[in-house]
Design a protein around this motif. Structure first.
Motif, short mmCIF file in Angstrom:
data_model
loop_
_atom_site.label_atom_id
_atom_site.label_comp_id
_atom_site.label_asym_id
_atom_site.label_seq_id
_atom_site.Cartn_x
_atom_site.Cartn_y
_atom_site.Cartn_z
N SER A 8 3.37 -5.27 -1.27
CA SER A 8 2.18 -5.08 -2.11
C SER A 8 1.96 -6.37 -2.87
O SER A 8 2.64 -6.66 -3.84
CB SER A 8 2.40 -3.92 -3.07
OG SER A 8 1.30 -3.78 -3.95
N GLY A 9 1.06 -7.20 -2.37
CA GLY A 9 0.84 -8.51 -2.98
C GLY A 9 2.08 -9.34 -2.83
O GLY A 9 2.63 -9.49 -1.75
N ARG A 126 6.67 -3.70 -12.32
CA ARG A 126 5.56 -4.55 -11.89
C ARG A 126 4.75 -3.88 -10.80
O ARG A 126 3.52 -4.03 -10.74
CB ARG A 126 6.10 -5.90 -11.42
CG ARG A 126 6.62 -6.77 -12.56
CD ARG A 126 6.81 -8.21 -12.12
NE ARG A 126 7.85 -8.34 -11.12
CZ ARG A 126 9.13 -8.51 -11.38
NH1 ARG A 126 9.55 -8.54 -12.65
NH2 ARG A 126 10.02 -8.63 -10.41
N ALA A 127 5.41 -3.12 -9.93
CA ALA A 127 4.69 -2.41 -8.89
C ALA A 127 3.75 -1.36 -9.51
O ALA A 127 2.61 -1.18 -9.05
CB ALA A 127 5.67 -1.74 -7.94
N ARG A 130 0.81 -3.09 -10.94
CA ARG A 130 -0.09 -3.51 -9.86
C ARG A 130 -0.93 -2.33 -9.38
O ARG A 130 -2.11 -2.47 -9.07
CB ARG A 130 0.77 -4.06 -8.71
CG ARG A 130 0.00 -4.64 -7.56
CD ARG A 130 -0.49 -6.02 -7.87
NE ARG A 130 -1.12 -6.66 -6.73
CZ ARG A 130 -1.40 -7.94 -6.66
NH1 ARG A 130 -1.04 -8.71 -7.68
NH2 ARG A 130 -2.00 -8.46 -5.63
N TRP A 131 -0.31 -1.18 -9.34
CA TRP A 131 -0.99 0.03 -8.89
C TRP A 131 -2.13 0.43 -9.84
O TRP A 131 -3.13 0.99 -9.43
CB TRP A 131 0.04 1.16 -8.78
CG TRP A 131 -0.53 2.47 -8.29
CD1 TRP A 131 -0.87 2.79 -7.02
CD2 TRP A 131 -0.80 3.61 -9.10
NE1 TRP A 131 -1.35 4.08 -6.96
CE2 TRP A 131 -1.31 4.60 -8.24
CE3 TRP A 131 -0.66 3.90 -10.46
CZ2 TRP A 131 -1.68 5.86 -8.68
CZ3 TRP A 131 -1.02 5.16 -10.89
CH2 TRP A 131 -1.53 6.13 -10.02
N GLU A 133 -4.07 -1.65 -11.35
CA GLU A 133 -5.19 -2.58 -11.25
C GLU A 133 -6.34 -1.96 -10.46
O GLU A 133 -6.13 -1.17 -9.54
CB GLU A 133 -4.74 -3.88 -10.56
CG GLU A 133 -3.77 -4.69 -11.40
CD GLU A 133 -3.32 -5.96 -10.69
OE1 GLU A 133 -3.80 -6.19 -9.56
OE2 GLU A 133 -2.52 -6.71 -11.27
N LYS A 135 -9.16 -1.21 -7.80
CA LYS A 135 -9.22 -1.44 -6.35
C LYS A 135 -10.67 -1.61 -5.92
O LYS A 135 -11.58 -1.17 -6.63
CB LYS A 135 -8.60 -0.25 -5.61
CG LYS A 135 -7.19 0.14 -6.08
CD LYS A 135 -6.21 -0.99 -5.91
CE LYS A 135 -4.78 -0.55 -6.22
NZ LYS A 135 -4.60 -0.18 -7.63
N ALA A 164 -3.32 -3.39 -16.62
CA ALA A 164 -4.51 -4.16 -16.27
C ALA A 164 -5.76 -3.55 -16.91
O ALA A 164 -5.81 -2.35 -17.19
CB ALA A 164 -4.67 -4.20 -14.76
#
Length: 900
Positions: A8-9, A126-127, A130-131, A133, A135, A164
């Motif tokens: 993931s990224g 961090r995952a 990220r989730w 953020e 889409k 985020a």
């Protein structure tokens, strides 16, 4: 267990085979249970706002405030509403007191929402971020989320962990920190409003079957500073201990009421709260311990080690506002240096603490919400909750507490000569801080004469500001402490007793002043002898307050006796000799010899011009009193002319805003009114009142005196109803400021009664004046001039209410007492005699002798024209009655008795 990897990224994460992400809606973490008797607050609406007032989208809210104001409960309430209102798909509650706690909570969210392996919490966190953020549209179902970071202790803990910004997600942060590094829309949360605090206590206690006195509940809420945490823990303690909130009618010192124990300075705050194991609402720390972590963190900020001792100094001062320069002063900085945190002190280079260091310590305390520091408000730049102060003081040993109190006292007195005029806001702030130090640790301050000076300085400032009742209470406390520490015969104790007497008298308790000075005179004669200046000064004060207590003749005798001794000891030109001549003239006049008083003031003025000069305050004051007694001797126009000349010189010598200048303006307006210009007097007094309000404020005694005079001359100018209304408003303020038994309060009641009658409600006025007379007899006794005056006006109102016989009977009794107390020539005796003649004449008319009534009223009219002039209400009443009885008897008016 078999696993498979995915990317993931730039973060590689790991799915656990056999597990699926939990379905939405889903909550991660546990919301705190809603507090019992939860109170809604305006800040809840701010949390729910989608945009600010400027139209900016709100994606992150930062709820800031000191520990105990209810930040967590408010955030939890908002989150609960959003969750139960079907506004969220994911709710994550994070106890964010440290970075590991935040990482752990985010890793748990990743484990539950993404079904990720939790072996590496940082990577999982961090995952998860990220989730969160946003889409691309249509890539996957939209998730509406809320992340609450509760109790962020350090902005650095959240670095790299901020959720985020997303149109579908929001972040709420609660924190005690006010650092600019915390992003988002800031909402500052304070304590409950008074009504919210009372509602909380009422609701909480009602849930446990308690219905305590609402007044005691409100008083307790105020003493707890309306702090939600303190209110909840106090309520729990009250319920568990089954004690009353308060007991306003109880005077027993061992009363177990919570309010009484809380007011006891010897009782620690911790002892008034539940044990940690019995805290309400799943709380895990008491009020006493709530701020300890914040203090430790503030102490670690630069300049290290100074925040705690700075807080200790602030804990000794006024919570409502401390001038910054008091805390940065020369006496304060050595205390900070001496008590700097030990670990820091050991590493220090021995440099002195600078003003900049203190400023930095205050900013550190502000950042942790332990104080409010506003350098742009120099008079009250530091504010602090009173419970933070109390909890801070509770941590100090007796010795340390004494040191902090003495340092605070020194700081207030560093430049006491520069304290501003007592009525100015800064002086009020300095007095309040001095009183706070004395309240916290008065005995410690009294151990040194320098700190005794703080007691004296605060008391004198209160007196100079016209707050005589507060000053009398202050000096009574000082006398008690001085007697215990120094003994009754110590000069400082004697000085305190002098000030106590003066302020008791100015507060309206003239007899109390006489009692204090009588005892003091005995001691000064024994210790210092009859010729010592202090003994003579005590005799001077005693003579004055004997007069103010109603015994004008005794006051004049005492001044005459004192003058003989002062001429022998101090000589004719000594300022105190001149002052005694001043007092002697005044009380000669008050004893009935107005012409003699005017003559005595004229002779005194000649000597003062020679000795003190024309611009000396005492010379100007003698000119003032000379004009006053000239008017009272019958020359109202001459009094007004003399006061006009004096006012010009007073403005030149002292300025237009000096209190004596304002007093001259009030007296000038009064004598213009008595000279026949009532309307002009009212206009002048209205303008003067505007200046009093600007210069001295609404509660100053001289402001109240001007309002009294304005109400009088409004009535004399023909507006009786307006005068009665003005006196009613004035009476409300007198009751609030000076209390029901103060002479000025009684005078306001008299004014209201008089003009209530003049406005047409004679029966209501008689009833009000009868009640007033009862209080005069209780407070001042039957022979006091004010008691006699109340009897005079009560009799008049009874007559106006058609009780002619009752009026005549009451005036006959009053005249007998005037003759006994004041003699036949006193103006008040003559007034009672004339008023009796008035009602006796009317009784003759009512008995059928209209001719006799008219003749008696005609004779009385001549007297009243000579005494009061043609426009006085007594003269006008007599004219009206004369015309009435002439008509009734069909008598033609003689030319010299014409009513034209």
């Amino acid at each position: 267990m078999s696993i498979s990897g995915y990317h993931s990224g730039d973060i590689t994460t790991v799915h656990v085979h056999g597990r699926e992400p939990v379905p939405w809606p889903h909550q991660v973490g546990v919301l705190p249970r809603e507090a019992a008797a939860f109170q809604g607050r305006d800040e809840t609406n701010q949390l729910r706002a989608a945009v600010t007032n400027c139209g900016i989208a709100v994606l992150c809210q930062v709820l800031r405030g000191t520990g105990g104001v209810g930040k967590t409960q408010l955030a939890a309430h908002y989150a609960r509403q959003a969750w139960t209102g079907d506004e969220l798909d994911v709710l994550v509650w994070v106890s964010a007191s440290s970075r590991p706690a935040i990482v752990s909570a985010f890793a748990q969210a990743a484990d539950e929402l993404l079904a990720l392996e939790s072996g590496d919490p940082e990577r999982s966190a961090r995952a998860f971020l990220r989730w969160l953020e946003p889409k691309p549209p249509g890539s996957e179902p939209v998730c509406r989320w809320l992340v609450v970071l509760d109790d962020v202790a350090d902005p650095a803990d959240v670095t790299g962990l901020w959720p985020a910004k997303s149109p579908y997600g929001r972040t709420v942060v609660t924190t005690r920190r006010r650092d600019a590094a915390l992003p988002g829309h800031r909402i500052d949360l304070g304590v409950f409003t008074p009504d919210q605090a009372v509602a909380y206590l009422v609701d909480f206690l009602a849930e446990h079957g308690r219905h305590d006195d609402p007044n005691e509940i409100r008083a307790l809420a105020q003493d707890l500073g309306h702090l939600p945490l303190a209110l909840s823990q106090a309520a729990a303690y009250i319920v568990d201990a089954d004690i009353p909130v308060g007991c306003s009618r109880c005077t027993h010192r061992q009363c177990p009421s919570y309010h009484r124990r809380l007011a006891d300075r010897a009782t620690s705050l911790a002892s008034m709260l539940p044990e940690p194991s019995t805290l309400p609402d799943d709380q895990n720390t008491t009020v006493s311990a709530t701020w300890s972590l914040s203090i430790e963190r503030a102490d670690s900020l630069n300049p290290a080690g100074l925040a705690r001792p700075a807080l200790q100094l602030a804990a000794m001062l006024d919570p409502n506002g401390i001038p910054q320069n008091v805390l940065t002063s020369g006496p304060a900085r050595p205390y900070l240096a001496q008590h700097r945190a030990q670990a820091v002190a050991e590493q220090s280079t021995g440099d002195e603490v600078t003003e900049l260091d203190v400023w930095g310590a205050l900013r550190a305390l502000h950042r942790l919400s332990l104080i409010d520091h506003n350098p742009d408000s120099p008079q009250q730049s530091v504010r602090i909750h009173q419970l933070i102060q109390r909890a801070t003081r509770d941590t100090l040993s007796p010795q340390r507490r004494s040191q902090a109190a003495r340092a605070a006292g020194d700081a207030l007195l560093e430049d006491c000569e520069s304290w501003p005029e007592p009525h100015l806001p800064l002086a009020q702030t300095l007095r309040a801080n001095g009183q706070a130090v004395i309240h916290c640790a008065g005995d410690a301050l009294f151990s040194g004469s320098k700190h005794h000076h703080l007691f004296m300085h605060v008391g004198v400032s209160l007196s100079d500001a016209g707050q005589f009742t507060a000053a009398a209470e202050h000096f009574q406390d000082l006398v008690n402490r001085a007697r215990a520490s120094l003994g009754s015969d110590h000069p400082e104790t004697m000085l305190a007793r002098d000030n106590l007497a003066a302020n008791r008298g100015e507060a309206g308790d003239a007899r109390g002043a006489v009692d204090v000075l009588t005892e003091l005179l005995t001691d000064r004669l024994r210790i210092l002898g009859p010729d010592d200046p202090s003994t003579l000064n005590t005799r001077y004060g005693l003579a004055r307050w004997q007069g103010e207590a109603g015994n004008a003749s005794r006051a004049a005798e005492a001044y005459a006796e004192l003058l003989t001794d002062q001429l022998r000891i101090q000589g004719p030109d000594h300022p105190r000799t001149l002052s005694t001549r001043f007092g002697l003239a005044r009380w000669r006049g008050s004893a009935g010899d107005a012409a003699g008083a005017a003559e005595a003031y004229a002779e005194l003025l000649t000597d003062q011009l020679r000795i003190q000069g024309p611009d000396h305050p005492d010379t100007l004051e003698t000119r003032h009193l000379s004009a006053e007694w000239r008017g009272r001797a019958g020359d109202a126009a001459g009094a007004a002319e003399a006061l006009t000349e004096l006012l010009t010189d007073r403005v030149r010598a002292l300025g237009p805003d000096h209190p004596q200048t304002l007093h001259d303006r009030c007296c000038l307006a009064t004598w213009r009114g008595r000279a026949g210009d009532a309307a002009g007097a009212a206009v002048s007094l209205a303008a003067l009142l505007t200046d009093h309000l600007r210069i001295q404020g609404p509660d100053h005694p001289e402001t109240l005196s001007t309002r009294f005079a304005l109400a009088l001359w409004r009535g004399e100018a023909g507006d009786a109803a307006g005068a009665a209304e003005a006196y009613a408003e004035l009476l409300t303020d007198h009751l609030r400021i000076q209390g029901p038994d103060h002479p000025r309060t009684l005078r306001a009641r008299l004014g209201f009664g008089i003009w209530q009658g003049e406005a047409g409600d004679a029966a209501g006025a008689a009833e009000a004046l009868a009640e007033l007379l009862t209080d005069h007899l209780r407070i001042q006794g039957p022979d006091h001039p004010d008691t006699l005056e109340a009897r005079y006006w009560l009799a008049r109102c009874r007559g106006d209410a058609e009780d002619t016989a009752g009026a005549a009977e009451a005036l006959a009794e009053l005249l007998t007492d005037h003759l006994r107390i004041q003699g036949p020539d006193h103006p008040d005796t003559l007034s009672a005699q004339n008023e009796l003649a008035y009602w006796m004449a009317i009784r003759r008319g009512e008995a059928g002798d209209s001719v006799g009534a008219a003749k008696a009223l005609a004779e009385l009219l001549v007297v009243r024209l000579q005494k009061h002039g043609p426009h006085h209400h007594s003269t006008l009443r007599t004219k009206d009655q004369l015309a009435h009885w002439r008509r009734r008897g069909s008598i033609e008016a003689d030319g010299h008795l014409s009513t034209d």
